[in-house]
Design a protein around this motif. Structure first.
Motif, PDB file in Angstrom:
ATOM      1  N   LEU A 162      -9.921   4.394   3.617  1.00  0.00           N
ATOM      2  CA  LEU A 162      -8.387   4.564   3.183  1.00  0.00           C
ATOM      3  C   LEU A 162      -7.888   5.233   4.055  1.00  0.00           C
ATOM      4  O   LEU A 162      -8.158   6.422   4.251  1.00  0.00           O
ATOM      5  CB  LEU A 162      -8.160   5.131   1.625  1.00  0.00           C
ATOM      6  CG  LEU A 162      -8.763   4.392   0.644  1.00  0.00           C
ATOM      7  CD1 LEU A 162      -8.507   4.960  -0.656  1.00  0.00           C
ATOM      8  CD2 LEU A 162      -7.857   2.974   0.416  1.00  0.00           C
ATOM      9  N   SER A 163      -6.506   4.756   4.527  1.00  0.00           N
ATOM     10  CA  SER A 163      -5.778   5.495   5.583  1.00  0.00           C
ATOM     11  C   SER A 163      -4.384   5.313   5.446  1.00  0.00           C
ATOM     12  O   SER A 163      -4.088   4.116   4.994  1.00  0.00           O
ATOM     13  CB  SER A 163      -6.382   5.437   7.207  1.00  0.00           C
ATOM     14  OG  SER A 163      -5.588   5.184   7.809  1.00  0.00           O
ATOM     15  N   SER A 164      -3.398   6.355   6.010  1.00  0.00           N
ATOM     16  CA  SER A 164      -2.150   6.127   5.724  1.00  0.00           C
ATOM     17  C   SER A 164      -1.379   4.976   6.883  1.00  0.00           C
ATOM     18  O   SER A 164      -0.206   4.710   6.604  1.00  0.00           O
ATOM     19  CB  SER A 164      -1.351   7.450   5.968  1.00  0.00           C
ATOM     20  OG  SER A 164      -1.551   7.976   7.381  1.00  0.00           O
ATOM     21  N   GLU A 175      -2.955  -3.816   2.152  1.00  0.00           N
ATOM     22  CA  GLU A 175      -1.961  -2.577   1.491  1.00  0.00           C
ATOM     23  C   GLU A 175      -2.407  -2.341   0.093  1.00  0.00           C
ATOM     24  O   GLU A 175      -2.500  -3.326  -0.706  1.00  0.00           O
ATOM     25  CB  GLU A 175      -0.478  -2.952   1.577  1.00  0.00           C
ATOM     26  CG  GLU A 175       0.304  -1.758   1.461  1.00  0.00           C
ATOM     27  CD  GLU A 175       1.710  -2.023   1.764  1.00  0.00           C
ATOM     28  OE1 GLU A 175       2.039  -2.811   2.722  1.00  0.00           O
ATOM     29  OE2 GLU A 175       2.694  -1.521   0.779  1.00  0.00           O
ATOM     30  N   ASP A 177      -1.769   0.553  -3.254  1.00  0.00           N
ATOM     31  CA  ASP A 177      -0.864   1.820  -3.700  1.00  0.00           C
ATOM     32  C   ASP A 177      -1.559   2.839  -3.932  1.00  0.00           C
ATOM     33  O   ASP A 177      -2.527   2.990  -4.693  1.00  0.00           O
ATOM     34  CB  ASP A 177      -0.419   1.395  -5.237  1.00  0.00           C
ATOM     35  CG  ASP A 177       0.671   2.530  -5.775  1.00  0.00           C
ATOM     36  OD1 ASP A 177       1.310   3.085  -5.006  1.00  0.00           O
ATOM     37  OD2 ASP A 177       0.331   2.952  -6.755  1.00  0.00           O
ATOM     38  N   TYR A 178      -1.151   3.957  -3.054  1.00  0.00           N
ATOM     39  CA  TYR A 178      -1.991   5.330  -3.027  1.00  0.00           C
ATOM     40  C   TYR A 178      -1.059   6.500  -3.788  1.00  0.00           C
ATOM     41  O   TYR A 178      -0.224   7.065  -3.000  1.00  0.00           O
ATOM     42  CB  TYR A 178      -2.382   5.647  -1.608  1.00  0.00           C
ATOM     43  CG  TYR A 178      -3.392   6.782  -1.486  1.00  0.00           C
ATOM     44  CD1 TYR A 178      -4.579   6.442  -1.545  1.00  0.00           C
ATOM     45  CD2 TYR A 178      -2.641   8.015  -1.170  1.00  0.00           C
ATOM     46  CE1 TYR A 178      -5.525   7.560  -1.340  1.00  0.00           C
ATOM     47  CE2 TYR A 178      -3.748   9.112  -0.997  1.00  0.00           C
ATOM     48  CZ  TYR A 178      -5.237   8.887  -1.034  1.00  0.00           C
ATOM     49  OH  TYR A 178      -5.971   9.650  -0.973  1.00  0.00           O
ATOM     50  N   PHE A 179      -1.006   6.424  -4.959  1.00  0.00           N
ATOM     51  CA  PHE A 179      -0.215   7.354  -5.788  1.00  0.00           C
ATOM     52  C   PHE A 179       1.371   7.126  -5.296  1.00  0.00           C
ATOM     53  O   PHE A 179       1.987   8.123  -5.252  1.00  0.00           O
ATOM     54  CB  PHE A 179      -0.590   8.810  -5.727  1.00  0.00           C
ATOM     55  CG  PHE A 179      -2.171   8.922  -5.988  1.00  0.00           C
ATOM     56  CD1 PHE A 179      -2.517   8.646  -7.388  1.00  0.00           C
ATOM     57  CD2 PHE A 179      -2.949   9.247  -4.836  1.00  0.00           C
ATOM     58  CE1 PHE A 179      -3.902   8.930  -7.762  1.00  0.00           C
ATOM     59  CE2 PHE A 179      -4.369   9.465  -5.272  1.00  0.00           C
ATOM     60  CZ  PHE A 179      -4.712   9.182  -6.732  1.00  0.00           C
ATOM     61  N   GLN A 181       2.706   5.643  -2.621  1.00  0.00           N
ATOM     62  CA  GLN A 181       2.869   5.602  -1.181  1.00  0.00           C
ATOM     63  C   GLN A 181       1.828   4.897  -0.774  1.00  0.00           C
ATOM     64  O   GLN A 181       0.729   4.497  -1.343  1.00  0.00           O
ATOM     65  CB  GLN A 181       2.710   6.888  -0.338  1.00  0.00           C
ATOM     66  CG  GLN A 181       1.211   7.221  -0.206  1.00  0.00           C
ATOM     67  CD  GLN A 181       1.158   8.535   1.125  1.00  0.00           C
ATOM     68  OE1 GLN A 181       1.655   9.604   0.454  1.00  0.00           O
ATOM     69  NE2 GLN A 181       0.904   8.362   2.013  1.00  0.00           N
ATOM     70  N   ALA A 183      -0.964   2.740   1.361  1.00  0.00           N
ATOM     71  CA  ALA A 183      -2.438   3.170   2.235  1.00  0.00           C
ATOM     72  C   ALA A 183      -2.870   1.660   2.380  1.00  0.00           C
ATOM     73  O   ALA A 183      -2.520   0.535   2.066  1.00  0.00           O
ATOM     74  CB  ALA A 183      -3.300   3.917   1.321  1.00  0.00           C
TER      75      ALA A 183
END
Length: 445
Positions: A162-164, A175, A177-179, A181, A183
């Motif tokens: 996982l990366s931003s 893509e 959903d990372y809390f 935002q 990711a």
RNA sequence: UCCUGGAUAGCUCAACGGCAGAGCAACCGGCUGUUAACCGGUAGGUUGCAGGUUCGAAUCCUGCUCCAGGAGCCA
């Protein structure tokens, strides 16, 4: 109580009474004589049930049970040239037989099946001998990859899945959903590798990578496994030397350990055995010349237009295949046009329109199995390249920073495990090289 | 996303405008050396979905769904 054995070791137990636990793979019967092919995960052995040599009710069980019934049996191991199986040449004269679970009607028979049906039943298909052989070879390819790297001073340093932000470009990423935002699932570990090589010298990452491309060909998976070595102070020439030794080792390991499996899946061993370093190395310029020369002497207009290529454009699949067919060995193609490749690749000194990149094309039409390059280590140049292709430098802040604290020439490559396995096994489609292929139309099982 | 091909019994396929069939699998019976065993018998169908043409459609037409191969993109 007889010793419980693995079928792979059966030759060590000739003349002894043994116990086997496994699954009924196939059965042929002839009245009072039943031949049960039993597999236990390590191999397949023929077990013979003869009415006079076992209890009446155990013989009735042998007569009745269907394919894939799980069972426990005891009997005498004897050598017999006629006995099929893997490794074969031995069989077990059954004296006792117990059912663990009697299988329901098994969908995958011993006749041909269609792709759609087999993929829907992949959870069962992996039991079939051909799939079993391929996945065992895959495991050895992966082990050879790890062993060679570990034995040559490379350190395994894992990179995140996982990366931003994007690795190489922002398209075809998954893509999530990372809390709250966004990711993205990794499509390469390479940028992190470059940070790690400055800590450990020679590193590699190995894991699944994800490409949200709507590709529907025999060479593409949505989720595939890639090994990516990255080396400090390596030139493009060092990189090719390393790749060559690396690929040779993998092939040798498979040939050494899996000759029977390769024969089982019908692989023609000739082309594989004749692979030897050094591999051919041609420049992109030369490849374009060779392709256009080939196109010029081709009469078929359709094929002609497939082969023709303008300098500066990337190779399509027909081009790759045609180049690979010009050689019996894998072939390196280096110095691709800068415009076709990722922004971080080092331009060639005095000729910035091409870069210090190299792809390795496998023979027999299997196409690109590795891709790599020297990386730009000069901060100004890298910033300029980022600006040129119009990506947000903010997303590459930490990556750029690597060039502020002891940047060095370095290089690395990525190798697709599944394409390599497909080539080594001589498979028509990549879907059989991974236990559970993720493709455009396959997410289950 | 585009191009091409396909969907009929659990599986693999045939029937191509006139009674929907075979092999394998399943079930019953026979057989002491089978290698995808063989031999005899039984059962198994909303022909992907919706509409249309026709006296009559699995078959011809239209739309849709799903699958496969290829292109592009890539390892």
């Amino acid at each position: 109580m007889a010793t419980t054995i693995s079928i792979a070791d059966i030759a060590n137990y000739e003349g002894q009474e043994v116990t086997l636990q496994g699954w009924l793979y196939n059965k042929t019967g002839k009245g009072k004589l039943q031949f049960l092919k039993v597999r236990d995960g390590t191999g397949i052995v023929q077990c013979v049930a003869f009415k006079k040599e076992m209890p009446e009710e155990a013989f009735e069980v042998a007569r009745r049970i269907p394919q894939e019934t799980s069972l426990l049996l005891t009997g005498m191991v004897r050598k017999d040239e006629r006995a099929p199986g893997f490794p074969g040449g031995y069989e077990i004269g059954i004296t006792q037989l117990d059912v663990i679970q009697e299988a329901e009607e098994y969908p995958i028979g011993h006749k041909e099946h269609g792709v759609e049906f087999l993929m829907e039943n992949r959870h069962l298909w992996v039991r079939s001998p051909r799939q079993w052989a391929i996945l065992r070879i895959r495991a050895t390819v992966i082990r050879a990859v790890r062993d060679w790297l570990d034995d040559h001073g490379y350190l395994l340093v894992d990179t995140p899945i996982l990366s931003s932000s994007a690795g190489e470009n922002s398209t075809d990423l998954f893509e999530i959903d990372y809390f709250g935002q966004p990711a993205y699932l990794a499509q390469t570990g390479q940028l992190y590798n470059e940070a790690n090589m400055a800590a450990f010298g020679k590193v590699y990452c190995f894991g699944p990578t994800f490409r949200a491309e709507r590709s529907k060909t025999r060479r593409h998976l949505i989720e595939f496994w890639m090994v990516e070595p990255e080396m400090a102070f390596f030139s493009l020439e060092d990189l090719m030397d390393a790749e060559e030794a690396f690929v040779m080792y993998i092939i040798q390991q498979v040939l050494e350990k899996h000759r029977p499996e390769l024969e089982m899946i019908g692989r023609d061993l000739g082309p594989l055995e004749s692979i030897a370093a050094p591999f051919a190395r041609i420049s992109y310029d030369e490849a374009v010349e060779r392709l256009n020369a080939l196109a010029a002497e081709t009469d078929d207009p359709e094929r002609k237009s497939l082969l023709e290529i303008e300098w500066g454009t990337d190779f399509g699949s027909p081009h790759e295949t045609a180049i690979a067919e010009m050689f019996d060995q894998p072939v390196f193609v280096y110095h691709y046009p800068t415009a076709c490749k990722a922004f971080y690749m080092q331009p060639v000194e005095g000729r910035p329109e091409v870069c210090r990149s190299v792809d390795l094309l496998a023979p027999e039409g299997y196409g690109e199995i590795t891709g790599g390059s020297e990386r730009i280590f000069d901060l100004d140049l890298l910033q300029r390249r980022i600006q040129e292709i119009g990506i947000d430098p903010e997303n590459y802040k930490w990556y750029l920073e690597l060039r502020r604290f002891g940047g060095v020439p370095h290089a690395g490559f990525g190798m697709g495990i599944e394409r390599t396995v497909a080539w080594i096994c001589g498979l028509p489609h990549i879907r059989e090289t991974i236990p559970y292929a993720r493709m455009l139309t396959h997410l289950t099982p």
